[in-house]
Design a protein around this motif. Structure first.
Motif, PDB file in Angstrom:
ATOM      1  N   ASP A  64       0.589  21.823  62.090  1.00 41.03           N
ATOM      2  CA  ASP A  64      -0.389  22.199  63.108  1.00 41.03           C
ATOM      3  C   ASP A  64      -0.403  23.710  63.334  1.00 41.03           C
ATOM      4  O   ASP A  64      -1.470  24.326  63.448  1.00 41.03           O
ATOM      5  CB  ASP A  64      -0.108  21.462  64.414  1.00 41.03           C
ATOM      6  N   LYS A  67      -2.156  25.322  60.424  1.00 41.00           N
ATOM      7  CA  LYS A  67      -3.613  25.161  60.503  1.00 41.00           C
ATOM      8  C   LYS A  67      -4.202  26.192  61.465  1.00 41.00           C
ATOM      9  O   LYS A  67      -5.237  26.787  61.187  1.00 41.00           O
ATOM     10  CB  LYS A  67      -3.969  23.743  60.952  1.00 41.00           C
ATOM     11  N   LYS A  68      -3.544  26.419  62.605  1.00 43.25           N
ATOM     12  CA  LYS A  68      -4.011  27.405  63.579  1.00 43.25           C
ATOM     13  C   LYS A  68      -3.975  28.810  62.986  1.00 43.25           C
ATOM     14  O   LYS A  68      -4.849  29.622  63.233  1.00 43.25           O
ATOM     15  CB  LYS A  68      -3.163  27.351  64.840  1.00 43.25           C
ATOM     16  N   PHE A  70      -4.468  29.682  59.908  1.00 46.23           N
ATOM     17  CA  PHE A  70      -5.515  29.905  58.926  1.00 46.23           C
ATOM     18  C   PHE A  70      -6.925  29.731  59.485  1.00 46.23           C
ATOM     19  O   PHE A  70      -7.892  29.845  58.775  1.00 46.23           O
ATOM     20  CB  PHE A  70      -5.311  28.988  57.720  1.00 46.23           C
ATOM     21  N   LYS A  71      -7.048  29.459  60.794  1.00 45.46           N
ATOM     22  CA  LYS A  71      -8.391  29.354  61.396  1.00 45.46           C
ATOM     23  C   LYS A  71      -8.928  30.698  61.761  1.00 45.46           C
ATOM     24  O   LYS A  71      -8.300  31.627  62.020  1.00 45.46           O
ATOM     25  CB  LYS A  71      -8.359  28.439  62.618  1.00 45.46           C
TER      26      LYS A  71
END
Length: 71
Positions: A64, A67-68, A70-71
């Motif tokens: 998680d 993912k944050k 690479f946003k």
């Protein structure tokens, strides 16, 4: 565990394509030459253990959080 006695320049064969050669013996140290195909990775135990630890640590990432990132 198989235990063998060898003298300098004597060899141990493992399978068809791995050969260990006793190079030198000084006190409590033994120098061993390893002949193996390039496809066979040969490591000292402490290096192998460190690699395994690093691989385990790399597999325990926070998905998680990644993912944050690479946003």
């Amino acid at each position: 565990m198989l235990i063998l006695s060898r003298k300098i320049d004597q060899k141990i064969c493992i399978g068809n394509d791995i050969v260990l050669t006793i190079i030198d013996v000084k006190g409590d140290q033994v120098k061993i030459g390893v002949e193996a195909p390039n496809s066979v990775k040969v490591y000292r135990q402490e290096v192998f253990t460190a690699i395994q630890s690093e691989n385990t640590a790399a597999n325990n990432i926070d998905v998680d959080a990644l993912k944050k990132f690479f946003k």
